[in-house]
Write a protein that holds these residues in place. Sequence first.
Motif, PDB file in Angstrom:
ATOM      1  N   UNK A  30      19.575 -27.962  24.962  1.00 24.32           N
ATOM      2  CA  UNK A  30      18.163 -28.181  25.268  1.00 24.32           C
ATOM      3  C   UNK A  30      17.372 -27.104  24.546  1.00 24.32           C
ATOM      4  N   UNK A  31      16.196 -27.488  24.052  1.00 26.40           N
ATOM      5  CA  UNK A  31      15.334 -26.516  23.392  1.00 26.40           C
ATOM      6  C   UNK A  31      14.068 -26.295  24.199  1.00 26.40           C
ATOM      7  N   UNK A  32      13.890 -25.101  24.718  1.00 27.74           N
ATOM      8  CA  UNK A  32      12.612 -24.775  25.348  1.00 27.74           C
ATOM      9  C   UNK A  32      11.623 -24.382  24.262  1.00 27.74           C
ATOM     10  N   UNK A  33      10.406 -24.927  24.342  1.00 29.82           N
ATOM     11  CA  UNK A  33       9.413 -24.570  23.323  1.00 29.82           C
ATOM     12  C   UNK A  33       8.790 -23.210  23.615  1.00 29.82           C
TER      13      UNK A  33
END
Lengths: 253, 138
Positions: free
Chosen positions: A59-62
């Motif tokens: 998952x990529x947190x912005x």
Amino acid sequence: MKEMTKILVIVPAYNEAAGIAETIGEIREKAPGTDILVVNDGSGDGTGRVLERLGQMHLDHCLNLGIGGAVQSGYKYAERAGYEYAVQIDGDGQHDPAYIMEMIAWMQDNGIDMGIGSRFLEYQGFQSSLMRRAGIRFLSGLVYLSCGVHIHDVTSGFRIVNRRFIRLFAADYSDDFPETDSIPRVVRCGGKVAEYPVVMRERMTGKSSIDLGKSMYYMVKVSLAVLMNSFILRKPADSFYGQADGDKDDIEA
Amino acid sequence: MNIHLRLLLLAGAAIFFGYTLYYIRKKQLDLYHSIRWFVLSALILAMALFPELLTVLAHVAGIEIPSNLVFLIMIVYLMLTCLSLSASVSRQHARIRTLVQEAALMEKRICELERRIKASEENDDDIVAREAYKDKSR
């Protein structure tokens, strides 16, 4: 142990581009049959690209949310994807994934809801500094006062929870330094918490998120979090408090 | 309370009122939050217009100089405002956290869908190519 148990290993990563591949490789090797989810918490050093290149589920947190927010994303995913166990492991190589399978078997055998990998049961391996150990002992006492369960290594970030408490953490998890105050919360929700002896290593990469300047804040914040635990009015999270019986259906489905 | 302080308070009330209106006009202040500042303007105005009230209150509270009561009221009001702003920041923080997490989870689903679509398109192309090859060879 049953073969079909769905296990998710959550690895929070913030600027771990240098060491993440090694950590993932080790988990794959030592805990086969688990799914690994790396939560890239808004890293600025290309951790995301490394994960993409490895073809690693992530998952990529912005934005950078901090360790609590990162781990909670993992729990949210575990909840929605129907995992039965979620393992939380640091991305810096402190925790040995070889313990994962035996810890889960131990949890299943003893009906434990949250298992904590503890370095203070057999006093082996990396033991951390004297000051830090004193702090941990203090917090451990506080946890005991607040919920009557004696846990030695309350700040350990190496922990495994079952489906029921994946739900709790997906709905409600502290932002920063979430490890300690999650223990009384689990106990208060009727969960069984126990420690499992593990040997921890000194971190391979990165540095502790808690330096000297932050340690005062750490102690105050975590103490407050533990003490306020019973005081806080929590919104009944539908996804957790209401569905204790629905657990089984979910797993079978 | 002397006339100078009263005039000063009057001016202060006017400035606060004006600024509040200005921000509302520019849509930079929610009506929800503006109420707090309207109340503050009204409070200052009341103190400027009815100093006797202040004198009586000061006497009751055991404060010798009424102007000190003005400071006390202001400080308490501002402290309460700060506290409620802290609460507001905390709420925003929790919301941002949820948004970031949901965005990340959503992005993952989208990436998986894209991958699946791409794979099935490639698969389709393969089938088309194979069929064409079969036709030719017949």
